[in-house]
Design a protein around this motif. Structure first.
Motif, PDB file in Angstrom:
ATOM      1  N   TYR A  59      15.543  22.435  54.644  1.00  0.00           N
ATOM      2  CA  TYR A  59      16.162  22.238  56.051  1.00  0.00           C
ATOM      3  C   TYR A  59      16.732  20.913  56.236  1.00  0.00           C
ATOM      4  O   TYR A  59      16.191  20.083  55.531  1.00  0.00           O
ATOM      5  N   PHE A  60      17.762  21.026  56.955  1.00  0.00           N
ATOM      6  CA  PHE A  60      18.275  19.414  57.289  1.00  0.00           C
ATOM      7  C   PHE A  60      17.428  18.737  58.065  1.00  0.00           C
ATOM      8  O   PHE A  60      17.015  17.440  57.666  1.00  0.00           O
ATOM      9  N   ASP A  61      16.800  18.979  58.952  1.00  0.00           N
ATOM     10  CA  ASP A  61      15.943  18.366  59.820  1.00  0.00           C
ATOM     11  C   ASP A  61      14.987  19.275  60.820  1.00  0.00           C
ATOM     12  O   ASP A  61      15.261  20.557  60.519  1.00  0.00           O
ATOM     13  N   SER A  62      14.036  18.728  61.504  1.00  0.00           N
ATOM     14  CA  SER A  62      12.874  19.545  62.282  1.00  0.00           C
ATOM     15  C   SER A  62      13.854  20.269  63.363  1.00  0.00           C
ATOM     16  O   SER A  62      13.557  21.671  63.380  1.00  0.00           O
ATOM     17  N   ALA A  68      15.966  27.893  62.933  1.00  0.00           N
ATOM     18  CA  ALA A  68      15.863  29.046  62.273  1.00  0.00           C
ATOM     19  C   ALA A  68      14.536  29.961  62.432  1.00  0.00           C
ATOM     20  O   ALA A  68      14.646  31.058  62.461  1.00  0.00           O
ATOM     21  N   LYS A  69      13.549  29.233  62.940  1.00  0.00           N
ATOM     22  CA  LYS A  69      12.549  30.088  63.569  1.00  0.00           C
ATOM     23  C   LYS A  69      12.685  30.852  64.503  1.00  0.00           C
ATOM     24  O   LYS A  69      12.116  31.851  64.863  1.00  0.00           O
ATOM     25  N   ALA A  70      13.453  29.963  65.569  1.00  0.00           N
ATOM     26  CA  ALA A  70      13.919  30.952  66.780  1.00  0.00           C
ATOM     27  C   ALA A  70      14.677  32.224  66.313  1.00  0.00           C
ATOM     28  O   ALA A  70      14.497  33.060  67.003  1.00  0.00           O
ATOM     29  N   LYS A  71      15.531  31.957  65.420  1.00  0.00           N
ATOM     30  CA  LYS A  71      16.469  33.223  65.266  1.00  0.00           C
ATOM     31  C   LYS A  71      15.435  34.198  64.528  1.00  0.00           C
ATOM     32  O   LYS A  71      15.619  35.226  65.012  1.00  0.00           O
ATOM     33  N   MET A  72      14.638  33.936  63.747  1.00  0.00           N
ATOM     34  CA  MET A  72      13.646  35.054  63.357  1.00  0.00           C
ATOM     35  C   MET A  72      12.814  35.649  64.376  1.00  0.00           C
ATOM     36  O   MET A  72      12.664  36.752  64.340  1.00  0.00           O
ATOM     37  N   LYS A  73      12.238  34.675  65.350  1.00  0.00           N
ATOM     38  CA  LYS A  73      11.620  35.433  66.308  1.00  0.00           C
ATOM     39  C   LYS A  73      12.488  36.018  67.251  1.00  0.00           C
ATOM     40  O   LYS A  73      11.988  37.436  67.602  1.00  0.00           O
ATOM     41  N   ASN A  74      13.757  35.785  67.617  1.00  0.00           N
ATOM     42  CA  ASN A  74      14.428  36.782  68.523  1.00  0.00           C
ATOM     43  C   ASN A  74      14.930  38.024  67.691  1.00  0.00           C
ATOM     44  O   ASN A  74      15.098  38.821  68.325  1.00  0.00           O
ATOM     45  N   LYS A  75      14.814  38.112  66.468  1.00  0.00           N
ATOM     46  CA  LYS A  75      15.007  39.275  65.706  1.00  0.00           C
ATOM     47  C   LYS A  75      13.845  40.068  65.792  1.00  0.00           C
ATOM     48  O   LYS A  75      14.010  41.454  66.118  1.00  0.00           O
TER      49      LYS A  75
ATOM     50  N   SER B  77      -6.466  31.166  60.679  1.00  0.00           N
ATOM     51  CA  SER B  77      -6.904  30.007  59.961  1.00  0.00           C
ATOM     52  C   SER B  77      -5.815  28.835  59.851  1.00  0.00           C
ATOM     53  O   SER B  77      -6.100  27.744  60.281  1.00  0.00           O
ATOM     54  N   HIS B  78      -4.592  29.259  59.593  1.00  0.00           N
ATOM     55  CA  HIS B  78      -3.505  28.445  59.266  1.00  0.00           C
ATOM     56  C   HIS B  78      -2.387  28.740  60.079  1.00  0.00           C
ATOM     57  O   HIS B  78      -2.179  29.788  60.393  1.00  0.00           O
ATOM     58  N   GLU B  79      -1.283  27.914  60.583  1.00  0.00           N
ATOM     59  CA  GLU B  79      -0.364  28.033  61.407  1.00  0.00           C
ATOM     60  C   GLU B  79       0.786  27.224  60.482  1.00  0.00           C
ATOM     61  O   GLU B  79       0.580  26.282  59.756  1.00  0.00           O
ATOM     62  N   PRO B  80       2.283  27.832  60.657  1.00  0.00           N
ATOM     63  CA  PRO B  80       3.182  27.310  59.727  1.00  0.00           C
ATOM     64  C   PRO B  80       3.463  25.685  60.471  1.00  0.00           C
ATOM     65  O   PRO B  80       3.130  25.432  61.688  1.00  0.00           O
ATOM     66  N   GLU B  81       3.752  25.024  59.562  1.00  0.00           N
ATOM     67  CA  GLU B  81       3.941  23.547  60.070  1.00  0.00           C
ATOM     68  C   GLU B  81       5.179  23.251  59.396  1.00  0.00           C
ATOM     69  O   GLU B  81       5.742  23.798  58.554  1.00  0.00           O
ATOM     70  N   PHE B  82       5.759  21.988  59.864  1.00  0.00           N
ATOM     71  CA  PHE B  82       7.152  21.505  59.262  1.00  0.00           C
ATOM     72  C   PHE B  82       6.637  20.078  58.855  1.00  0.00           C
ATOM     73  O   PHE B  82       6.289  19.310  59.455  1.00  0.00           O
ATOM     74  N   ASP B  83       7.277  19.716  57.550  1.00  0.00           N
ATOM     75  CA  ASP B  83       6.951  18.394  56.948  1.00  0.00           C
ATOM     76  C   ASP B  83       8.127  17.605  57.365  1.00  0.00           C
ATOM     77  O   ASP B  83       9.196  17.818  56.612  1.00  0.00           O
ATOM     78  N   TYR B  84       7.780  16.804  58.398  1.00  0.00           N
ATOM     79  CA  TYR B  84       9.097  16.027  58.752  1.00  0.00           C
ATOM     80  C   TYR B  84       9.680  15.058  57.728  1.00  0.00           C
ATOM     81  O   TYR B  84      10.950  15.001  57.759  1.00  0.00           O
ATOM     82  N   LEU B  85       8.823  14.491  56.908  1.00  0.00           N
ATOM     83  CA  LEU B  85       9.470  13.580  55.804  1.00  0.00           C
ATOM     84  C   LEU B  85      10.443  14.533  54.799  1.00  0.00           C
ATOM     85  O   LEU B  85      11.542  13.738  54.162  1.00  0.00           O
TER      86      LEU B  85
END
Lengths: 112, 445
Positions: A59-62, A68-75, B77-85
């Motif tokens: 992904y480009f950034d957070s 992208a996650k929100a789009k998936m959830k909306n579906k 057990s685990h949730e999705p996370e985002f690796d910011y770096l």
């Protein structure tokens, strides 16, 4: 000289034909090379492995990720609450007003 | 094994999961593991959830009907996370679950996703205190001035409640994706392996781990192989093995040096160079390695076969079993649809006499070592009548297809059995299809 060259080529071709008969693997390889002539010679090479090391979309950034996650959830959940939209601009939001970061936990279907 | 006169006849026992074909990604089962007594069976899925089943106390009135597994506990057990770096998502998918041997009333298991390992405590609560002096039954505090007499609170029985709580979180030790965890026989340490490194942890300490294997080259352009699986020896706490994408297994002894980059033994089957093809390395990649219970052998699974190695002989396996050799002439299409990269697991039965692994079309294979017998069975809803004996299946490779056979081209490659588990003592097996868990048991008790 050319006669010798032709003779050698025939031998190689013969070997290739023999390979196809003996080894189904080599026949499959020939099929693959025919479909993808630009395929690199080293299949287990570093490009292939490096792609394996970094699995998943980048992904480009957070922000991009959360969109992208929100789009998936909306579906999956078309009915998103709309009352939260009034929060912006009118008053200072408190932590209770903000939507939860965690997604709602849906129980596993194995646990029914 | 198949049919009358055979030693083992497998019967359907239970199936868990949704019937509908529309499978949500989160429901895809990613790991299955019995605990050390076989009383508990844990599954992990792509949605980061763990479901634990418990074997009910055997019904003595029906000796031929072994006890069933029912839901005991389930938790996220685990949730999705985002690796910011790195701007990469960290999947919540549970890659592996490993049980700790039971030490007290509670049960403990390790579960891991790509980056973080967690130690979960699963405990039962079947009593609650009643009769507090300063609190009402609903929890409100009583005015101390109104109390005229004292009483001793008592414990009264309540409906069983099973609670799961995370006791340790082991994070930030892996740059690459964790593929294996293995608890040491010393019951104090465990290892976690990613594509390029293996770390050793103490179960009590979460802020430190020792790196014991590092195969990352100084220049990533020179990368030629990755670690695919790792396991501790079941009895020798100093010994572990790790397998590679090139089809080799390295056995390491932690007493030799702190960093086990140099192996003590290298297990590799020599390859005939004239047989080498584009696919050779890919199909030789080992997807799973498991020690036998007695610690004398280890089993490896590559794309087309299962191999059994004697730990005292490095130059070739002692037994090789073809899982689905008919796929060798389909490698081109299997490469195109990525199936050639599927990672099948394998497992031993309790006394190391039979090994099992999955295949496509919801088929799974069993190999009886001493008898040189093998069977192909199918996990499907069509064969799910209680105690229905599983009929052996056969894949037709060419020529005329017999009545009950299925041709290679009709196989459903989306129906893969990657994860199977065998009860540590009894002939009870757990087979995971994409989103269903099947439990089969041997007919003869």
């Amino acid at each position: 000289m050319s006669e010798q060259g032709e003779g050698m080529r025939t031998l190689e071709e013969q070997q290739e034909m023999e390979d196809k008969v003996i080894s189904p693997e080599k026949a499959e390889e020939a099929k693959l090379k025919a479909r993808y002539p630009n395929l690199g010679a080293k299949p287990g090479g570093s490009d292939f492995l490096r792609k394996r090391l970094q699995k998943g979309p980048k992904y480009f950034d957070s922000g991009d990720y959360n969109m992208a996650k929100a789009k998936m959830k909306n579906k999956q959940l078309p009915s998103a609450p709309t009352e939260k939209a009034e929060i912006t601009g009118d008053h200072i939001p408190t932590p209770q007003d903000l939507p939860q970061r965690k997604t709602s936990i849906v129980a596993s279907k194995l646990a029914v | 094994m198949a049919g009358p006169g055979g030693d083992m006849q497998w019967c359907f026992s239970q199936v868990k999961g949704a019937i509908d074909d529309d499978v949500a990604e989160a429901d895809i089962i990613s790991t299955v593991e019995f605990n050390h007594t076989g009383e508990l069976l844990a599954t992990g899925d792509k949605g980061g959830r763990v479901v634990i089943f418990q074997q009910e106390v055997e019904n003595k009135n029906l000796p031929q009907f072994r006890s069933e597994y029912n839901v005991y506990s389930t938790f996220q057990s685990h949730e999705p996370e985002f690796d910011y770096l790195k701007s990469l998502e960290i999947e919540e998918k549970i890659n592996k679950i490993r049980w700790l041997p039971q030490k007290n009333a509670a049960q403990f298991l390790l579960s891991t996703n790509d980056k973080t390992i967690k130690l979960w405590k699963i405990s039962e609560r079947d009593k609650r205190p009643e009769g507090y002096n300063l609190k009402e039954e609903d929890g409100r505090y009583r005015d101390p001035n109104t109390i005229t007499a004292l009483r001793v609170p008592i414990l009264i029985p309540m409906d069983l409640m099973v609670e799961a709580s995370p006791r340790r979180v082991f994070s930030n030790a892996h740059t690459y994706h964790i593929n294996s965890i293995s608890v040491n026989s010393d019951n104090e340490t465990y290892l976690s392996a990613d594509d390029l490194r293996i770390n050793l942890w103490n179960l009590e300490i979460t802020d430190r781990s020792f790196n014991i294997v590092d195969i990352k080259p100084a220049n990533m352009e020179e990368l030629t192989e990755v670690i695919t699986a790792a396991e501790f020896h079941p009895l020798q706490c100093n010994t572990f093995v790790y397998s590679s994408s090139k089809g080799t297994i390295r056995l390491c002894d932690m007493r030799v040096s702190a960093l086990c980059d140099k192996h003590s033994k290298l297990f590799e089957e020599p390859e005939n160079p004239s047989n080498r093809s584009f696919f050779s390395e890919i199909i030789s990649s080992i997807s799973d390695v498991k020690f036998s219970h007695n610690g004398r052998y280890m089993m490896t699974r590559d794309y087309l076969s299962v191999k059994i190695w004697d730990l005292n002989m490095e130059n070739r396996p002692v037994e090789t079993y073809q899982v689905h050799e008919y796929l060798r002439s389909k490698l081109c299409s299997l490469y195109e649809n990525d199936c050639i990269f599927d990672k099948f697991e394998c497992c031993w039965n309790g006394n190391d006499s039979v090994v099992m692994t999955g295949s496509y079309n919801n088929f799974f294979r069993m190999f009886e070592r001493g008898q040189r017998r093998d069977a192909t069975l199918e996990a499907s809803r069509e064969n799910s009548k209680p105690l229905q004996v599983l009929k052996p299946r056969k894949v037709c490779t060419g020529g005329k297809r017999k009545k009950d056979e299925i041709s290679v081209d009709s196989l459903d490659f989306n129906k893969k059995i990657l994860h199977t588990a065998w009860h540590p003592q009894d002939n009870i097996i757990a087979v995971a299809t994409t989103n269903n868990l099947y439990i089969f048991q041997d007919k003869v008790n």
